[in-house]
Design a protein around this motif. Sequence first.
Motif, short mmCIF file in Angstrom:
data_model
loop_
_atom_site.label_atom_id
_atom_site.label_comp_id
_atom_site.label_asym_id
_atom_site.label_seq_id
_atom_site.Cartn_x
_atom_site.Cartn_y
_atom_site.Cartn_z
N SER A 21 0.74 -1.10 0.14
CA SER A 21 0.04 -0.10 0.14
C SER A 21 0.67 1.23 -0.01
N SER A 47 2.82 3.85 -2.07
CA SER A 47 2.72 4.20 -3.45
C SER A 47 4.46 4.39 -3.79
N THR A 48 5.06 5.02 -3.05
CA THR A 48 6.39 5.49 -3.44
C THR A 48 7.19 5.06 -2.39
N THR A 80 8.23 3.80 -7.54
CA THR A 80 6.92 3.55 -7.36
C THR A 80 6.25 2.22 -7.44
N SER A 81 5.04 1.83 -6.69
CA SER A 81 4.61 0.58 -6.73
C SER A 81 4.51 -0.01 -8.09
N ASN A 85 8.72 -6.09 -2.47
CA ASN A 85 7.69 -5.95 -1.72
C ASN A 85 7.39 -7.23 -0.70
N LYS A 96 5.74 6.77 1.05
CA LYS A 96 4.69 7.63 0.91
C LYS A 96 3.19 6.58 0.60
N HIS A 97 2.40 6.77 1.61
CA HIS A 97 1.37 5.76 1.59
C HIS A 97 0.43 6.18 0.81
N ILE A 98 -0.75 5.49 0.15
CA ILE A 98 -1.75 5.68 -0.64
C ILE A 98 -2.40 6.78 0.09
#
Length: 116
Positions: free
Chosen positions: A30, A32-33, A52-53, A73, A98-100
């Motif tokens: 979860s 994103s970056t 990024t994911s 991951n 950075k979380h979504i």
Amino acid sequence: QVQLVESGGGLVQPGGSLRLSCVASRSIFSISTMGWYRQAPGKQRELVAAATSGGTTNYADSVKGRFTISRDNAKKTVYLQMNSLKPEDTAVYYCQAKHISGNEYWGQGTQVTVSS
């Protein structure tokens, strides 16, 4: 909350290599970056590299061709492989996630010193 723990810093001679690791306390699916920043004495913190994911990466111009960021991951880990290190790479390196949701998390930093 996500705790980030960096490791792998140290003292290296110019031209040498180091690999930094940043392990997250929980799943980073979860996130994103994930990125690496650095801050040298008397200077502002700057972005070094980010991933990024979706697999997109970007680098500061000063490290392009020398540094490589990667994320695993499954291992909840992001790496920064640093080759051809220069004295100007000396800094404290920080991991950021950075979380979504928009929240940002930081590690405590790891010192990298490039000197002969």
